[in-house]
Design a protein around this motif. Structure first.
Motif, mmCIF file in Angstrom:
data_model
loop_
_atom_site.group_PDB
_atom_site.id
_atom_site.type_symbol
_atom_site.label_atom_id
_atom_site.label_comp_id
_atom_site.label_asym_id
_atom_site.label_seq_id
_atom_site.Cartn_x
_atom_site.Cartn_y
_atom_site.Cartn_z
ATOM 1 N N UNK A 158 98.164 26.965 45.760
ATOM 2 C CA UNK A 158 96.787 27.453 45.777
ATOM 3 C C UNK A 158 96.676 28.749 44.971
ATOM 4 N N UNK A 159 97.639 29.632 45.154
ATOM 5 C CA UNK A 159 97.639 30.884 44.405
ATOM 6 C C UNK A 159 97.853 30.616 42.921
ATOM 7 N N UNK A 160 98.712 29.666 42.612
ATOM 8 C CA UNK A 160 98.951 29.305 41.220
ATOM 9 C C UNK A 160 97.670 28.787 40.569
ATOM 10 N N UNK A 161 96.918 27.988 41.282
ATOM 11 C CA UNK A 161 95.649 27.460 40.764
ATOM 12 C C UNK A 161 94.669 28.596 40.483
ATOM 13 N N UNK A 162 94.599 29.562 41.390
ATOM 14 C CA UNK A 162 93.716 30.719 41.191
ATOM 15 C C UNK A 162 94.159 31.508 39.966
ATOM 16 N N UNK A 200 92.038 32.320 36.581
ATOM 17 C CA UNK A 200 91.796 33.697 36.128
ATOM 18 C C UNK A 200 92.261 33.865 34.682
ATOM 19 N N UNK A 201 93.467 33.398 34.383
ATOM 20 C CA UNK A 201 93.974 33.520 33.015
ATOM 21 C C UNK A 201 93.148 32.695 32.036
ATOM 22 N N UNK A 202 92.662 31.536 32.467
ATOM 23 C CA UNK A 202 91.809 30.713 31.606
ATOM 24 C C UNK A 202 90.523 31.457 31.270
ATOM 25 N N UNK A 213 87.163 34.682 27.658
ATOM 26 C CA UNK A 213 86.467 35.951 27.411
ATOM 27 C C UNK A 213 86.963 36.613 26.134
ATOM 28 N N UNK A 214 88.263 36.584 25.898
ATOM 29 C CA UNK A 214 88.818 37.175 24.671
ATOM 30 C C UNK A 214 88.348 36.424 23.431
ATOM 31 N N UNK A 215 88.317 35.101 23.506
ATOM 32 C CA UNK A 215 87.848 34.290 22.371
ATOM 33 C C UNK A 215 86.377 34.585 22.093
ATOM 34 N N UNK A 216 85.558 34.644 23.157
ATOM 35 C CA UNK A 216 84.130 34.948 22.982
ATOM 36 C C UNK A 216 83.930 36.356 22.429
ATOM 37 N N UNK A 217 84.693 37.330 22.936
ATOM 38 C CA UNK A 217 84.578 38.708 22.437
ATOM 39 C C UNK A 217 84.914 38.774 20.952
ATOM 40 N N UNK A 218 85.938 38.048 20.537
ATOM 41 C CA UNK A 218 86.306 38.028 19.116
ATOM 42 C C UNK A 218 85.188 37.393 18.290
#
Length: 159
Positions: A16-20, A24-26, A31-36
């Protein structure tokens, strides 16, 4: 029992923690791709505005709320004879005959965006003054630009 992940002894992660964490990393990657992408769009828009300013056939003069010149286009240089380093920071009344220049600062001091004067948004034929003191006929359009708490003025000038 939850499934436990981990190849390092003593450092196991529940499924469950791994899924979270994966979510989060996804989101961080998205967000980084959109910011770029937004950064590239802003750079592109900035380059376009700069090109328009630099290559406009009409003079463009931008002043702050006190009438001090903050931008002076190459076409404005050609019309008035000033280099940017000579005119930037100076009062725009330098570009006007003394009869108009003497009233200019008072008009700016009394400017109220809620009651925009007849000058804003309309082209008018007036007299401008070149660096060498020669008066020239010009057509000018002035617009007010609200930048938060500050008001700027943009003038487009045709000789």
């Amino acid at each position: 029992n939850p499934v436990v992940w981990g190849a390092i002894p003593g450092y196991a992660i529940e499924s469950e923690l791994l899924a979270v964490l994966v979510n989060v990393f996804s989101f961080m990657i998205i967000a980084l791709v959109l910011a770029a992408a937004i950064g590239r769009k802003i750079q592109s828009s900035s380059a376009l505005l700069s090109a328009i300013f630099e290559h406009s056939v009409e003079g463009i003069v931008i002043t702050d709320g006190r009438g001090r010149i903050t931008l002076f286009s190459p076409a404005a240089e050609r019309i008035f004879g000033y280099k940017p380093e000579e005119i930037l920071g100076q009062n725009s009344s330098l570009l006007m005959p003394s009869t108009i220049a003497s009233k200019h600062d008072g008009l700016l001091a009394r400017y109220d965006a809620a009651t925009v004067s007849e000058i804003m948004g309309n082209n008018r034929e007036v007299t401008g003054v070149r660096k060498d003191g020669v008066e020239i006929p010009i057509e000018i359009g002035v617009a007010d630009i609200s930048m938060g708490r500050e008001t700027l003025f943009s003038a487009t000038i045709r000789d």
